[in-house]
Design a protein around this motif. Structure first.
Motif, short mmCIF file in Angstrom:
data_model
loop_
_atom_site.label_atom_id
_atom_site.label_comp_id
_atom_site.label_asym_id
_atom_site.label_seq_id
_atom_site.Cartn_x
_atom_site.Cartn_y
_atom_site.Cartn_z
N LYS A 167 -7.99 7.00 0.35
CA LYS A 167 -9.20 7.55 0.85
C LYS A 167 -8.81 8.33 1.88
O LYS A 167 -7.76 7.90 2.67
N ILE A 168 -9.83 9.19 2.38
CA ILE A 168 -9.63 10.05 3.58
C ILE A 168 -10.73 9.91 4.37
O ILE A 168 -11.73 9.86 4.11
N SER A 169 -10.47 9.57 5.75
CA SER A 169 -11.76 9.25 6.45
C SER A 169 -11.62 10.16 7.53
O SER A 169 -10.80 10.73 8.07
N LEU A 229 -22.09 13.97 14.08
CA LEU A 229 -21.24 13.55 13.31
C LEU A 229 -21.09 11.98 13.13
O LEU A 229 -21.19 11.35 14.18
N LYS A 230 -20.85 11.52 11.94
CA LYS A 230 -20.66 10.06 11.53
C LYS A 230 -19.42 9.70 10.68
O LYS A 230 -18.92 10.59 10.22
N PRO A 231 -18.74 8.87 10.91
CA PRO A 231 -17.43 8.40 10.31
C PRO A 231 -17.99 8.24 8.55
O PRO A 231 -19.14 7.92 8.30
N TRP A 232 -17.02 8.78 8.01
CA TRP A 232 -17.12 8.95 6.49
C TRP A 232 -15.83 8.83 5.67
O TRP A 232 -14.88 9.52 6.26
N SER A 233 -15.82 8.39 4.68
CA SER A 233 -14.53 8.39 3.69
C SER A 233 -14.92 8.99 2.67
O SER A 233 -15.77 8.76 1.83
N TYR A 234 -13.84 9.59 2.01
CA TYR A 234 -13.87 10.09 0.56
C TYR A 234 -12.74 10.17 -0.25
O TYR A 234 -11.61 9.91 0.34
N THR A 235 -12.84 10.25 -1.63
CA THR A 235 -11.62 10.44 -2.26
C THR A 235 -10.95 11.69 -2.42
O THR A 235 -11.93 12.43 -3.09
N LEU A 248 -25.84 24.19 4.80
CA LEU A 248 -24.71 23.08 4.98
C LEU A 248 -24.62 22.14 3.88
O LEU A 248 -25.76 21.70 3.37
N SER A 249 -23.53 21.92 3.01
CA SER A 249 -23.48 20.77 1.89
C SER A 249 -22.92 19.89 2.40
O SER A 249 -21.68 19.76 2.71
N CYS A 250 -23.82 18.70 2.46
CA CYS A 250 -23.44 17.42 3.03
C CYS A 250 -23.13 16.29 2.28
O CYS A 250 -23.51 16.44 0.96
N PRO A 251 -22.16 15.45 2.61
CA PRO A 251 -21.63 15.25 3.78
C PRO A 251 -20.55 16.46 3.87
O PRO A 251 -19.85 16.84 3.05
N ALA A 252 -20.13 16.87 5.45
CA ALA A 252 -19.26 17.82 5.46
C ALA A 252 -18.34 17.65 6.76
O ALA A 252 -18.81 17.21 7.61
N ILE A 253 -17.25 17.59 6.52
CA ILE A 253 -16.24 17.39 7.59
C ILE A 253 -15.73 18.91 7.75
O ILE A 253 -15.29 19.54 6.95
N VAL A 254 -15.92 19.40 9.10
CA VAL A 254 -15.35 20.62 9.27
C VAL A 254 -14.18 20.67 10.07
O VAL A 254 -13.45 19.52 10.11
N GLY A 313 -12.79 19.50 5.58
CA GLY A 313 -11.69 20.20 6.95
C GLY A 313 -11.13 19.18 7.50
O GLY A 313 -11.00 18.02 7.00
N GLY A 314 -10.66 19.41 8.70
CA GLY A 314 -9.58 18.74 9.48
C GLY A 314 -10.00 17.64 10.20
O GLY A 314 -8.97 16.80 10.67
N TYR A 315 -11.14 17.62 10.34
CA TYR A 315 -11.36 16.10 11.52
C TYR A 315 -11.25 14.87 10.56
O TYR A 315 -12.13 14.32 10.49
#
Length: 136
Positions: free
Chosen positions: A5-7, A18-24, A57-63, A131-133
């Motif tokens: 997972k990437i958080s 922004l809120k914490p979120w994890s994805y595969t 914006l396509s959510c959830p989105a990490i910029v 993205g990188g955050y």
């Protein structure tokens, strides 16, 4: 990689919250490089994207696209980098690199018509780029 997972910090709606979120993550492709993100700068384009000032914006989105880190995994076709190398990531994370692509065949992959921006975009398989955050 299916269990990894990437958080990160993601937007779930337009705006600067922004809120914490994890994805595969996507499986590592032959031309891909996985990095341990050490730094990610804040750019005005991150804020414009989050506020939908340049489009939806396509959510959830990490910029975050001004990324620096160290290589942790290499795709099978990568021959110019090694594990532990320090690398940077700009505004694009994918180009087709096909020999019949007018841009990629001339080493102009930033102009590839199939390119994928670092965030708020879709890969050809439909998965959204993030993205990188974030960190693995």
């Amino acid at each position: 990689m299916a269990d990894e997972k990437i958080s990160g910090y993601a937007a779930f709606e337009p705006g600067l919250k922004l809120k914490p979120w994890s994805y595969t993550p996507r499986p590592l492709g032959a031309n891909d490089v996985e990095i341990d993100i050490l730094y990610s700068g804040i750019c005005g384009s991150d804020l414009h994207t989050l506020k939908e000032e340049w489009g939806p914006l396509s959510c959830p989105a990490i910029v975050g696209h001004e990324i620096a880190g160290k290589v942790t995994k290499l795709g099978s076709k990568i021959s110019t980098l090694a594990i532990g190398d320090f690398v940077g990531v700009g505004a694009q994370v994918y180009a087709c690199l096909k020999k019949d692509c007018k841009a990629c065949s001339r080493n102009l992959d930033p102009h590839c018509p199939h390119s994928v921006p670092t965030y708020n975009a879709k890969y050809e398989d439909g998965q959204q780029s993030q993205g990188g955050y974030a960190e693995a």
